[in-house]
Motif scaffolding. Sequence first.
Motif, PDB file in Angstrom:
ATOM      1  N   ALA A  36       0.480  -0.916  -0.198  1.00 54.49           N
ATOM      2  CA  ALA A  36      -0.056   0.176   0.093  1.00 54.49           C
ATOM      3  C   ALA A  36       1.204   1.477  -0.112  1.00 54.49           C
ATOM      4  O   ALA A  36       1.916   1.300   0.729  1.00 54.49           O
ATOM      5  CB  ALA A  36      -0.793  -0.336   0.973  1.00 54.49           C
ATOM      6  N   ILE A  37       0.727   2.346  -0.884  1.00 52.30           N
ATOM      7  CA  ILE A  37       1.414   3.728  -0.746  1.00 52.30           C
ATOM      8  C   ILE A  37       0.247   4.218  -0.890  1.00 52.30           C
ATOM      9  O   ILE A  37      -0.723   4.122  -0.721  1.00 52.30           O
ATOM     10  CB  ILE A  37       1.202   4.066  -2.125  1.00 52.30           C
ATOM     11  N   VAL A  38       1.317   5.496   0.681  1.00 51.27           N
ATOM     12  CA  VAL A  38      -0.375   5.972   1.658  1.00 51.27           C
ATOM     13  C   VAL A  38       0.497   7.610   1.839  1.00 51.27           C
ATOM     14  O   VAL A  38       2.058   7.938   1.777  1.00 51.27           O
ATOM     15  CB  VAL A  38      -0.155   5.255   2.957  1.00 51.27           C
ATOM     16  N   SER A  39      -0.324   8.310   2.584  1.00 52.48           N
ATOM     17  CA  SER A  39       0.638   9.610   2.275  1.00 52.48           C
ATOM     18  C   SER A  39       1.075   9.450   3.694  1.00 52.48           C
ATOM     19  O   SER A  39       0.744   8.500   4.778  1.00 52.48           O
ATOM     20  CB  SER A  39      -0.543  10.846   2.587  1.00 52.48           C
ATOM     21  N   ALA A  40       2.323  10.356   3.664  1.00 53.84           N
ATOM     22  CA  ALA A  40       3.438  10.345   5.193  1.00 53.84           C
ATOM     23  C   ALA A  40       2.133  10.824   6.405  1.00 53.84           C
ATOM     24  O   ALA A  40       2.731   9.880   7.253  1.00 53.84           O
ATOM     25  CB  ALA A  40       4.405  10.855   4.816  1.00 53.84           C
ATOM     26  N   GLU A  41       0.813  11.461   6.182  1.00 52.36           N
ATOM     27  CA  GLU A  41       0.862  11.680   7.288  1.00 52.36           C
ATOM     28  C   GLU A  41      -0.258  10.548   7.962  1.00 52.36           C
ATOM     29  O   GLU A  41      -0.710  11.074   8.876  1.00 52.36           O
ATOM     30  CB  GLU A  41      -0.179  13.232   6.622  1.00 52.36           C
ATOM     31  N   ASP A  42      -0.791   9.823   6.794  1.00 49.40           N
ATOM     32  CA  ASP A  42      -1.256   8.786   7.039  1.00 49.40           C
ATOM     33  C   ASP A  42      -0.855   6.928   7.218  1.00 49.40           C
ATOM     34  O   ASP A  42      -1.217   6.342   7.793  1.00 49.40           O
ATOM     35  CB  ASP A  42      -2.563   8.871   6.337  1.00 49.40           C
ATOM     36  N   ALA A  43       0.926   7.362   7.876  1.00 49.47           N
ATOM     37  CA  ALA A  43       1.125   5.749   7.614  1.00 49.47           C
ATOM     38  C   ALA A  43       0.898   5.329   8.665  1.00 49.47           C
ATOM     39  O   ALA A  43       0.685   4.076   8.765  1.00 49.47           O
ATOM     40  CB  ALA A  43       2.666   6.470   7.497  1.00 49.47           C
ATOM     41  N   ASP A  44       1.317   6.331   9.642  1.00 49.76           N
ATOM     42  CA  ASP A  44       1.374   5.365  11.223  1.00 49.76           C
ATOM     43  C   ASP A  44      -0.680   5.110  11.990  1.00 49.76           C
ATOM     44  O   ASP A  44      -0.918   3.922  11.771  1.00 49.76           O
ATOM     45  CB  ASP A  44       1.096   6.416  12.169  1.00 49.76           C
ATOM     46  N   ARG A  45      -1.975   5.991  10.952  1.00 48.45           N
ATOM     47  CA  ARG A  45      -2.801   5.522  10.992  1.00 48.45           C
ATOM     48  C   ARG A  45      -3.193   4.274   9.983  1.00 48.45           C
ATOM     49  O   ARG A  45      -3.942   2.713  10.072  1.00 48.45           O
ATOM     50  CB  ARG A  45      -4.364   6.319  10.698  1.00 48.45           C
ATOM     51  N   ALA A  46      -2.729   4.404   9.089  1.00 50.39           N
ATOM     52  CA  ALA A  46      -2.542   2.786   8.270  1.00 50.39           C
ATOM     53  C   ALA A  46      -2.079   1.621   8.732  1.00 50.39           C
ATOM     54  O   ALA A  46      -2.581   0.361   9.106  1.00 50.39           O
ATOM     55  CB  ALA A  46      -2.197   3.190   6.507  1.00 50.39           C
ATOM     56  N   LEU A  47      -0.919   1.794   9.178  1.00 55.56           N
ATOM     57  CA  LEU A  47      -0.498   0.435   9.642  1.00 55.56           C
ATOM     58  C   LEU A  47      -1.458   0.207  10.879  1.00 55.56           C
ATOM     59  O   LEU A  47      -1.234  -0.688  11.022  1.00 55.56           O
ATOM     60  CB  LEU A  47       1.335   0.799  10.518  1.00 55.56           C
ATOM     61  N   ALA A  48      -1.879   1.080  11.776  1.00 56.04           N
ATOM     62  CA  ALA A  48      -2.810   0.471  13.085  1.00 56.04           C
ATOM     63  C   ALA A  48      -4.447   0.060  12.886  1.00 56.04           C
ATOM     64  O   ALA A  48      -4.562  -0.914  12.929  1.00 56.04           O
ATOM     65  CB  ALA A  48      -2.879   2.240  13.943  1.00 56.04           C
TER      66      ALA A  48
END
Length: 384
Positions: A341-353
């Motif tokens: 998954a390629i995600v925005s840097a701002e949402d990286a932590d939310r994506a991992l969680a």
Amino acid sequence: MTHVSERSGAGSSPSGAGGDRQPWTAGAGRSARKRSVSYADAGVSIEAGDRAVELLKSKVKQTRRPEVMGDLGGFAGLFRLDTTKYKNPILASSTDGVGTKLVIAQQMDIHDTVGIDLVAMVVDDLVACGAEPLFLLDYIATGEVVPDKVAEIGAGIADGCRYAGCALLGGETAEHPGVLRPDEYDISATGVGVVEESDILSAERVEIGDVVIAMRSSGLHSNGYSLVRHVLLGAGRMRLDVVIDDFGRQRTLGEELLTPTKIYAQDCLKLITEAEVRALAHVTGGGIPGNLVRVLPEHVDAVVNRSTWKPQPVFDLIQSKGRIEDPEMEATFNMGVGMFAIVSAEDADRALATLTGRGVDAWQVGEIIEGTGEVRMVGQHTRG
């Protein structure tokens, strides 16, 4: 699976299904009056096919979605798409098979897992563009319809559809006597999904500074098995029933090779609702570089750091037995990553969680930098 039919067979008459007339000759047809020939004489059993469908009905019913109309047995599967949920609904479709992993299943006489592989190969291609899988149609070709075996295959397909949240809408089981051996079969499927046009994931969304997240595979998934069989079972002369200590849990080589492909569809759909997902890349044939590159625009590169994960032991076994170079391994196998998954840097932590909360083993594996549309593999995997 809606019905069973013959698509090819040994001893086909030249004046059969094609309707081609043959010149009349004296005595033509007299032998037919002496002995009536049945479809079963040609190797096709309608009764066995009907029995297989009956064995599958309860499993298929478990995949049913509210949009499904009718039941098994019709000429076509019907699906009422609720267009009110979308402004501009776009249908997505995908077709795939399982490849020579089927040879392992046939050698081990285990048939209830390859159906999961089949669904995974189809639905995770659909979700890669942001589409929700709606329904799937399967196709099974076999030398002889053995109802219990066909039911096992179909049960795996139904299980995969349940995991993916799509309906098993219908399909075809074809008996091919004289073309396939009685114990041989091949399977394929076509899936259809839907996505809002403005939500389609593509390379155009990817930006410099985005984060690349990896999702661990369950093993080899369904790619590279011709090389696996050549290296381990051919040149390596390994037995499928041998226990490999590195696999743990007294696991045999055959059990490891038949590990079902992980289905990421529902996890990715949830991720899309929780984070700014730019693109998804399903790692299949072509490995990490060959699939991640498909979601990169020409002005960026994806940096993938091998040191962030350790591939499963089966990859080390294949590489050491076959003396395969690293580039060839990475161009053939997923090396422990089944989806990116390629995600925005701002949402990286939310994506991992979000992924971790759903039980997906996920981690930040790299980033998007300025470049020319390539995948840069850096670092080395941890070993031992």
